[in-house]
Design a protein around this motif. Structure first.
Motif, PDB file in Angstrom:
ATOM      1  N   UNK A 198       0.854  -1.168   0.000  1.00 50.48           N
ATOM      2  CA  UNK A 198       0.000   0.000   0.000  1.00 50.48           C
ATOM      3  C   UNK A 198       0.902   1.233   0.000  1.00 50.48           C
ATOM      4  N   UNK A 199       0.639   2.126  -0.923  1.00 47.88           N
ATOM      5  CA  UNK A 199       1.410   3.362  -1.022  1.00 47.88           C
ATOM      6  C   UNK A 199       0.538   4.537  -0.568  1.00 47.88           C
ATOM      7  N   UNK A 200       1.005   5.239   0.440  1.00 50.31           N
ATOM      8  CA  UNK A 200       0.279   6.388   0.972  1.00 50.31           C
ATOM      9  C   UNK A 200       1.048   7.651   0.617  1.00 50.31           C
ATOM     10  N   UNK A 201       0.346   8.612   0.029  1.00 45.20           N
ATOM     11  CA  UNK A 201       0.953   9.875  -0.372  1.00 45.20           C
ATOM     12  C   UNK A 201       0.121  11.025   0.173  1.00 45.20           C
ATOM     13  N   UNK A 202       0.815  12.015   0.695  1.00 42.16           N
ATOM     14  CA  UNK A 202       0.184  13.283   1.040  1.00 42.16           C
ATOM     15  C   UNK A 202       0.645  14.263  -0.023  1.00 42.16           C
ATOM     16  N   UNK A 203      -0.291  14.791  -0.796  1.00 38.12           N
ATOM     17  CA  UNK A 203       0.020  15.820  -1.788  1.00 38.12           C
ATOM     18  C   UNK A 203      -0.509  17.132  -1.228  1.00 38.12           C
ATOM     19  N   UNK A 204       0.376  18.108  -1.103  1.00 34.92           N
ATOM     20  CA  UNK A 204      -0.029  19.344  -0.446  1.00 34.92           C
ATOM     21  C   UNK A 204       0.794  20.518  -0.949  1.00 34.92           C
ATOM     22  N   UNK A 205       0.296  21.698  -0.650  1.00 38.87           N
ATOM     23  CA  UNK A 205       1.095  22.895  -0.888  1.00 38.87           C
ATOM     24  C   UNK A 205       2.091  23.019   0.260  1.00 38.87           C
ATOM     25  N   UNK A 206       3.162  23.723   0.039  1.00 37.73           N
ATOM     26  CA  UNK A 206       4.170  23.887   1.089  1.00 37.73           C
ATOM     27  C   UNK A 206       3.645  24.688   2.275  1.00 37.73           C
ATOM     28  N   UNK A 207       2.615  25.495   2.051  1.00 32.96           N
ATOM     29  CA  UNK A 207       2.070  26.323   3.127  1.00 32.96           C
ATOM     30  C   UNK A 207       0.858  25.693   3.815  1.00 32.96           C
ATOM     31  N   UNK A 208       0.519  24.469   3.465  1.00 34.44           N
ATOM     32  CA  UNK A 208      -0.644  23.791   4.042  1.00 34.44           C
ATOM     33  C   UNK A 208      -0.449  23.582   5.546  1.00 34.44           C
ATOM     34  N   UNK A 209      -1.375  24.087   6.319  1.00 37.04           N
ATOM     35  CA  UNK A 209      -1.299  23.950   7.781  1.00 37.04           C
ATOM     36  C   UNK A 209      -1.712  22.559   8.263  1.00 37.04           C
TER      37      UNK A 209
ATOM     38  N   UNK B  65      -2.668   4.335  -2.878  1.00 37.97           N
ATOM     39  CA  UNK B  65      -2.569   3.541  -4.107  1.00 37.97           C
ATOM     40  C   UNK B  65      -3.129   4.291  -5.314  1.00 37.97           C
ATOM     41  N   UNK B  66      -2.734   5.552  -5.438  1.00 39.34           N
ATOM     42  CA  UNK B  66      -3.099   6.407  -6.576  1.00 39.34           C
ATOM     43  C   UNK B  66      -4.570   6.823  -6.608  1.00 39.34           C
ATOM     44  N   UNK B  67      -5.284   6.621  -5.524  1.00 40.00           N
ATOM     45  CA  UNK B  67      -6.686   7.038  -5.433  1.00 40.00           C
ATOM     46  C   UNK B  67      -6.812   8.087  -4.331  1.00 40.00           C
ATOM     47  N   UNK B  68      -7.435   9.218  -4.643  1.00 38.07           N
ATOM     48  CA  UNK B  68      -7.643  10.260  -3.633  1.00 38.07           C
ATOM     49  C   UNK B  68      -8.716   9.761  -2.667  1.00 38.07           C
ATOM     50  N   UNK B  69      -8.282   9.493  -1.445  1.00 39.10           N
ATOM     51  CA  UNK B  69      -9.179   9.000  -0.400  1.00 39.10           C
ATOM     52  C   UNK B  69      -9.864  10.166   0.293  1.00 39.10           C
ATOM     53  N   UNK B  70      -9.151  11.288   0.375  1.00 40.65           N
ATOM     54  CA  UNK B  70      -9.716  12.468   1.027  1.00 40.65           C
ATOM     55  C   UNK B  70      -9.099  13.726   0.439  1.00 40.65           C
TER      56      UNK B  70
END
Length: 78
Positions: free
Chosen positions: A1-12, A54-59
């Motif tokens: 399972x691959x977990x990724x957080x994609x965010x802006x650098x300023x995301x609180x 796994x390449x699916x946006x969960x939230x």
């Protein structure tokens, strides 16, 4: 399972989400939209963070705690 957080650098919310994942021992990767503009096209930057499994946006936005617990349980039973 691959977990990724994609965010802006300023995301609180990103550091809070990272801490939640660390607390339960889930491995993850952080990818910043500023460094990976292709993510904007792939997932659409409507909010930050995006919680991707796994390449699916969960939230989109901060995930409910139940989602994180569900992932923890999946890993334990695997």
């Amino acid at each position: 399972m691959k977990i990724t957080i994609a965010a802006t650098k300023t995301c609180n919310h990103r550091p809070i989400l990272e801490q939640q994942l660390q607390d339960i021992g889930l491995q993850y990767e952080v990818m910043y939209f500023e460094d990976h503009p292709e993510l904007i096209d792939k997932y659409g930057l409507k909010t930050s963070p995006l919680f991707i499994v796994d390449d699916i946006v969960v939230s989109a936005g901060m995930p409910e705690h139940s989602i994180i617990i569900e992932l923890e349980n999946k890993i334990k039973t695997s």
